[in-house]
Design an enzyme around this catalytic site. Structure first.
Site, mmCIF file in Angstrom:
data_model
loop_
_atom_site.group_PDB
_atom_site.id
_atom_site.type_symbol
_atom_site.label_atom_id
_atom_site.label_comp_id
_atom_site.label_asym_id
_atom_site.label_seq_id
_atom_site.Cartn_x
_atom_site.Cartn_y
_atom_site.Cartn_z
ATOM 1 C CB SER A 125 3.845 2.906 2.058
ATOM 2 O OG SER A 125 3.690 2.114 0.893
ATOM 3 C CE1 TYR A 148 -0.499 5.524 1.185
ATOM 4 C CE2 TYR A 148 0.859 4.100 -0.189
ATOM 5 C CZ TYR A 148 0.286 4.394 1.034
ATOM 6 O OH TYR A 148 0.501 3.561 2.100
ATOM 7 C CE LYS A 152 1.058 6.482 4.242
ATOM 8 N NZ LYS A 152 0.625 6.589 5.648
ATOM 9 C CB VAL A 176 0.676 -6.322 4.796
ATOM 10 C CG1 VAL A 176 0.186 -6.997 6.074
ATOM 11 C CG2 VAL A 176 1.822 -5.359 5.101
ATOM 12 C CE LYS A 184 -5.557 -3.322 1.529
ATOM 13 N NZ LYS A 184 -4.135 -3.715 1.597
ATOM 14 N N GLY A 209 5.051 -14.312 -17.148
ATOM 15 C CA GLY A 209 6.337 -14.127 -16.469
ATOM 16 C C GLY A 209 6.227 -14.009 -14.973
#
Length: 317
Positions: A125, A148, A152, A176, A184, A209
């Site tokens: 990731s 997480y 990875k 992605v 998801k 922004g």
């Protein structure tokens, strides 16, 4: 070939399964969605049967933490294992749970692949880069900011110990988007979320922004191509992206052009300002012969009919 895809009912796994099933024997292993949630209230598994309606291979429902699941994969005798299953929620801070699920089981899959002489392609990731300056580069920019991302990075470090012993490739996915991400929920891309806001006749809501907040957005079809290329490339860890950063404002402008709308944008304060990535852009490795084919404009245009279908069939019901 005989191919196993863990997490195969999820976003990337299901896209890969549907691509490979025409020429290969594919076994999907997935925990599948249930009502079980993490402490943060998010679902533990996003694997969804609707991602597999066109899948003609075999589905095995199992947890990668379960020895029975590993035994079943071994009995299938795959030539290739695409390992996509993981706790992928960056807001889960139970380090024991994240690392035991992501890292410990990865060691199990390495040992299994070695034993049966299978190629192992796994999901890393871009989160491993944290807020490192662009371009984010393998072996240079790693600075994980949550369990997480750390899991990875540790997987990548473990994989490196086996580069000369087996075919093992880690793919660091950037942002992605594309077909299969709807289930998801709130972690689906802003491309899908903005698309549905606009289709609902609402003003797109962006952080203040947003014309200066950049991401390297990569289309799911390019991600599938990268996985196929990983079968032929030398062992290593590689970025999967376009190598070009685009703003969130760009997304809205492209969608409005494609949908022929002109809703005024609403700009809201960014509550994550102190812990936010303001610019991601991958440095692509010339030794990895994956070449992205879709610009953001081309990816959104290709995705648009699916965005509309989801709005009609899943959202607006």
């Amino acid at each position: 070939m005989k191919i196993v895809i863990t997490g195969g009912a999820g976003f990337i796994g299901s896209a890969l399964a549907l691509e490979l099933q025409e020429q290969h024997e594919v076994l999907i292993v997935d925990k599948m969605r249930s009502n079980v949630v993490f402490d943060n209230g998010n679902l533990e598994s996003f694997g969804h049967f609707k991602n597999l309606l066109d899948f003609n291979g075999e589905l095995y429902v199992g947890d990668i933490n379960d020895e029975k699941t590993l035994a079943y994969i071994k009995s299938f005798k795959p030539d290739v294992i695409f390992h996509k299953a993981a706790i992928s929620d960056t807001t889960v801070y139970d380090q024991n749970k994240v690392l035991s699920t992501n890292l410990n089981t990865f060691k199990d899959f390495i040992e299994l692949a070695l034993e049966i002489d299978a190629k192992l392609i796994y999901a890393s990731s871009a989160s491993v880069y944290g807020d490192a300056p662009s371009p984010q580069t393998v072996n240079l920019s790693e600075a994980p900011k949550n369990p997480y991302a750390f899991s990875k990075l540790m997987m990548d470090k473990l994989a490196k110990k086996y580069f000369d012993k087996m075919h093992i490739v880690g793919l660091r996915y950037f942002n992605v988007y594309g077909k299969g991400e709807f289930f998801k929920n709130t972690t689906a891309s802003m491309i899908l979320q903005f698309g549905h806001q606009i289709l609902a006749g609402k003003n797109p809501r962006l952080f203040e922004g947003s014309d200066q907040i950049y991401r390297d957005f990569v289309y799911i079809k390019d991600v599938v191509s990268a996985n196929l290329e990983a079968l032929e490339t030398k062992s290593g860890v590689y970025n999967v992206a376009t190598g070009k950063a685009r703003s969130f404002q760009d997304i809205v402008d492209i969608l409005q052009k494609e949908l022929n709308t002109n809703y005024p944008c609403e700009y809201i304060p960014n509550p994550y300002k102190n812990a936010y990535q303001f610019h991601t852009q991958a440095k692509l490795d010339a030794n990895f012969l994956y070449t992205p084919q879709y610009s953001l404009e081309e990816g959104i245009k290709d995705y648009l009919n699916e965005i509309k279908r989801l709005y009609e069939k899943e959202v607006n019901v």
